[in-house]
Scaffold this motif. Structure first.
Motif, PDB file in Angstrom:
ATOM      1  N   ASN A 233       0.861  -1.187   0.000  1.00 54.06           N
ATOM      2  CA  ASN A 233       0.000   0.000   0.000  1.00 54.06           C
ATOM      3  C   ASN A 233       0.891   1.229   0.000  1.00 54.06           C
ATOM      4  O   ASN A 233       2.102   1.141   0.219  1.00 54.06           O
ATOM      5  CB  ASN A 233      -0.948   0.004   1.206  1.00 54.06           C
ATOM      6  CG  ASN A 233      -0.194   0.077   2.523  1.00 54.06           C
ATOM      7  OD1 ASN A 233       0.405   1.103   2.857  1.00 54.06           O
ATOM      8  ND2 ASN A 233      -0.216  -1.020   3.283  1.00 54.06           N
TER       9      ASN A 233
ATOM     10  N   ARG B 249       1.630   9.591   2.644  1.00 59.50           N
ATOM     11  CA  ARG B 249       0.169   9.523   2.680  1.00 59.50           C
ATOM     12  C   ARG B 249      -0.377   9.460   1.269  1.00 59.50           C
ATOM     13  O   ARG B 249       0.102  10.159   0.369  1.00 59.50           O
ATOM     14  CB  ARG B 249      -0.411  10.740   3.412  1.00 59.50           C
ATOM     15  CG  ARG B 249       0.016  10.807   4.875  1.00 59.50           C
ATOM     16  CD  ARG B 249      -0.631  11.995   5.566  1.00 59.50           C
ATOM     17  NE  ARG B 249      -2.082  11.885   5.537  1.00 59.50           N
ATOM     18  CZ  ARG B 249      -2.907  12.912   5.759  1.00 59.50           C
ATOM     19  NH1 ARG B 249      -2.409  14.103   6.010  1.00 59.50           N
ATOM     20  NH2 ARG B 249      -4.215  12.737   5.723  1.00 59.50           N
ATOM     21  N   TYR B 250      -1.376   8.594   1.080  1.00 60.67           N
ATOM     22  CA  TYR B 250      -1.965   8.393  -0.248  1.00 60.67           C
ATOM     23  C   TYR B 250      -3.327   9.094  -0.339  1.00 60.67           C
ATOM     24  O   TYR B 250      -4.115   9.066   0.602  1.00 60.67           O
ATOM     25  CB  TYR B 250      -2.146   6.895  -0.549  1.00 60.67           C
ATOM     26  CG  TYR B 250      -2.984   6.666  -1.778  1.00 60.67           C
ATOM     27  CD1 TYR B 250      -2.433   6.816  -3.046  1.00 60.67           C
ATOM     28  CD2 TYR B 250      -4.336   6.345  -1.672  1.00 60.67           C
ATOM     29  CE1 TYR B 250      -3.208   6.640  -4.177  1.00 60.67           C
ATOM     30  CE2 TYR B 250      -5.118   6.169  -2.799  1.00 60.67           C
ATOM     31  CZ  TYR B 250      -4.546   6.321  -4.046  1.00 60.67           C
ATOM     32  OH  TYR B 250      -5.325   6.158  -5.171  1.00 60.67           O
TER      33      TYR B 250
ATOM     34  N   LYS C 223      -4.300   3.761  -7.672  1.00 63.36           N
ATOM     35  CA  LYS C 223      -3.483   2.741  -7.000  1.00 63.36           C
ATOM     36  C   LYS C 223      -2.980   1.675  -7.966  1.00 63.36           C
ATOM     37  O   LYS C 223      -1.847   1.191  -7.843  1.00 63.36           O
ATOM     38  CB  LYS C 223      -4.282   2.092  -5.868  1.00 63.36           C
ATOM     39  CG  LYS C 223      -4.377   2.947  -4.622  1.00 63.36           C
ATOM     40  CD  LYS C 223      -5.039   2.210  -3.476  1.00 63.36           C
ATOM     41  CE  LYS C 223      -5.058   3.071  -2.218  1.00 63.36           C
ATOM     42  NZ  LYS C 223      -5.731   2.383  -1.086  1.00 63.36           N
TER      43      LYS C 223
ATOM     44  N   ASP D  88       0.610   3.998   1.923  1.00 66.82           N
ATOM     45  CA  ASP D  88       0.425   4.774   3.144  1.00 66.82           C
ATOM     46  C   ASP D  88       1.356   4.246   4.233  1.00 66.82           C
ATOM     47  O   ASP D  88       1.441   3.035   4.427  1.00 66.82           O
ATOM     48  CB  ASP D  88      -1.014   4.631   3.659  1.00 66.82           C
ATOM     49  CG  ASP D  88      -1.884   5.822   3.310  1.00 66.82           C
ATOM     50  OD1 ASP D  88      -1.451   6.958   3.572  1.00 66.82           O
ATOM     51  OD2 ASP D  88      -2.974   5.610   2.759  1.00 66.82           O
ATOM     52  N   ASN D  89       2.063   5.137   4.902  1.00 66.64           N
ATOM     53  CA  ASN D  89       2.776   4.760   6.128  1.00 66.64           C
ATOM     54  C   ASN D  89       3.002   6.019   6.962  1.00 66.64           C
ATOM     55  O   ASN D  89       2.365   7.047   6.715  1.00 66.64           O
ATOM     56  CB  ASN D  89       4.074   3.994   5.820  1.00 66.64           C
ATOM     57  CG  ASN D  89       5.112   4.814   5.079  1.00 66.64           C
ATOM     58  OD1 ASN D  89       5.225   6.027   5.269  1.00 66.64           O
ATOM     59  ND2 ASN D  89       5.892   4.160   4.233  1.00 66.64           N
TER      60      ASN D  89
END
Length: 452
Positions: A258, A265-266, A434, A260-261
């Motif tokens: 993914n 940020r996505y 994505k 995001d972490n």
């Protein structure tokens, strides 16, 4: 060049359209435009009088199963020969690693005890040269860093460099930063001008985007000469932004799950424009050009493409409309001007009458707008243009589709995304589809070359 070469083959060597060699020459030109310097071909195509072998003067050269345009084969040969000469004398040193791994610190340690010798520093762009100079200055080493064109003595309106194999540079140490940005012709001209008794240091990130023009020379050299390069793997900034370090490795390994972490940020692209006012509030509130220039180091929008709703052209139009009543607009120079010492890729700010650019750690130059070389707004710049730069935060904008039509080349690769997110030192915002982002991580840049 395309039309000239094909016309020359037809008129000089009677290579007719629709023949295998004509078609393969068209394909070679297309691959050259895409970044490759050669293409694999069957040996029987080398029987034409238009095709020579190493040492021949022909428009096309066949060597070890690959077909080249003659001058690109010459560039490649000169690069390999020069590296071998420097290797014999143990005079070539390669340092590679990602952002924050200490490439400049390593160079500083090497040269700090040799400051009484003749040292030349350079980088492919003015922005990268300025950053190299600032980084070394922060470590107590006060030396000028030039662009490669200035280092080699490029003269305005001239087609030649002053420093060549016959008139080499005078130096005991030459250090070049951001080498991944150097294309095949420029690397050849640089190495030609390096004297054999000089220590040459090539610094760069072998995983970063290749040059805009033909070749991926630095990555090719690192692959071929694994035993001589030093790879720095510890990211000393990882504690500050561990999420960026983590995701950059996942992108290179194609292990990302993914986007995001803790530091990345996505967002969907539909959310992009709502972020504009908050992002640029500090620029619009800046009370001086010095404050406005400082803002440029804190934030940048990086786009994968120029065109489309998620490209630099559209985003810059929208932000210019938003900034109509504001004082400051960021700009990027798009052509070199050697008289003014302004170069393609230099970023500054402008008000209604003047433009302002950093030219040193604490030095700012100002120009009347009417005297500037060509420029455009720089609220958003391409990822390619961001090479050699770092910012506290970046917003990476990818298109919703991989290509607009079936004939368009897919250029979204893991090197592109890796380069984009590693421009950020503290925080990264990713906008895009994505699936498109995930597919980008599965795709590598491939540029055919005889450096292997």
């Amino acid at each position: 060049m395309d039309k000239f070469l094909l016309s020359y083959l037809e008129k000089k060597y009677d290579v007719r359209k629709e023949t295998p060699l004509y078609e393969i020459a068209e394909k070679l030109l297309q691959r050259l435009w895409q970044g490759s310097v050669c293409i694999p071909v069957e040996g029987n195509l080398a029987n034409s009088k238009a095709v020579g072998k190493k040492g021949d003067i022909r428009p096309l050269i066949f060597d070890e199963g690959n077909l080249y345009i003659q001058r690109y084969f010459v560039y490649q040969t000169r690069i390999l020969n020069k590296i071998e000469e420097l290797l014999e004398n143990k005079k070539i040193h390669i340092i590679t690693g990602g952002p924050g791994t200490g490439k400049t610190s390593s160079l500083a340690e090497i040269i700090k005890n040799r400051l009484n010798e003749k040292i030349l520093l350079a980088a492919p762009t003015g922005k990268a040269a300025l950053r190299m100079r600032e980084s070394l200055s922060n470590r107590g080493i006060k030396l000028e860093a030039k662009t490669l064109h200035r280092l080699l003595g490029y003269k305005h309106l001239s087609v030649n460099f002053r420093h060549t194999k016959e008139n080499p540079l005078e130096a005991d140490i030459i250090a070049i930063d951001e080498c991944s940005m150097i294309d095949l012709p420029m690397m050849s001209k640089l190495l030609d001008a390096v004297p054999n008794n000089c220590d040459l240091y090539l610094l760069g990130d072998k995983n970063q985007l290749a040059s805009v023009e033909a070749g991926s020379v630095f990555a090719d050299i690192c692959r071929k000469y694994r035993n001589i390069y030093k790879e720095l793997k510890i990211n000393y900034r990882a504690e500050e932004a561990p999420g960026i370090e983590k995701m950059s490795k996942q992108i290179l390994e194609n292990s990302i799950e993914n986007f995001d972490n803790e530091n990345v940020r996505y967002f969907e692209n539909a959310q992009l424009e709502s972020k504009f006012p908050g992002w640029y509030e500090n620029l619009f509130k800046a009370e001086s050009y010095g404050e406005a220039l400082k803002f440029l180091k804190t934030f940048q929008i990086l786009c994968a493409t120029k065109v489309g709703k998620n490209g630099t052209q559209h985003i810059n139009r929208e932000l210019c409309n938003l900034a109509r009543k504001e004082k400051w607009t960021p700009i990027i120079i798009t052509e070199n001007n050697y008289q003014q010492n302004l170069f393609n890729g230099d970023v500054g700010v402008k008000d209604k009458e003047r433009a302002y650019f950093h030219v040193g750690e604490n030095e700012i130059r100002t120009f009347p707008l009417l005297t500037l070389p060509a420029y455009e707004p720089a609220f958003a710049i391409t990822i390619h243009k961001s090479q050699g730069s770092e910012y506290e935060r970046v917003a990476v904008v990818y298109p919703n589709r991989e290509r607009e039509n079936e004939d368009e080349q897919i250029f979204l690769t893991k090197e592109l995304l890796y380069t984009a997110i590693t421009r950020a030192k503290k925080e990264c915002f990713i906008f895009g589809n994505k699936e498109v982002l995930a597919n980008s991580c599965k795709r590598e840049i491939f540029r055919a070359s005889g450096i292997k």
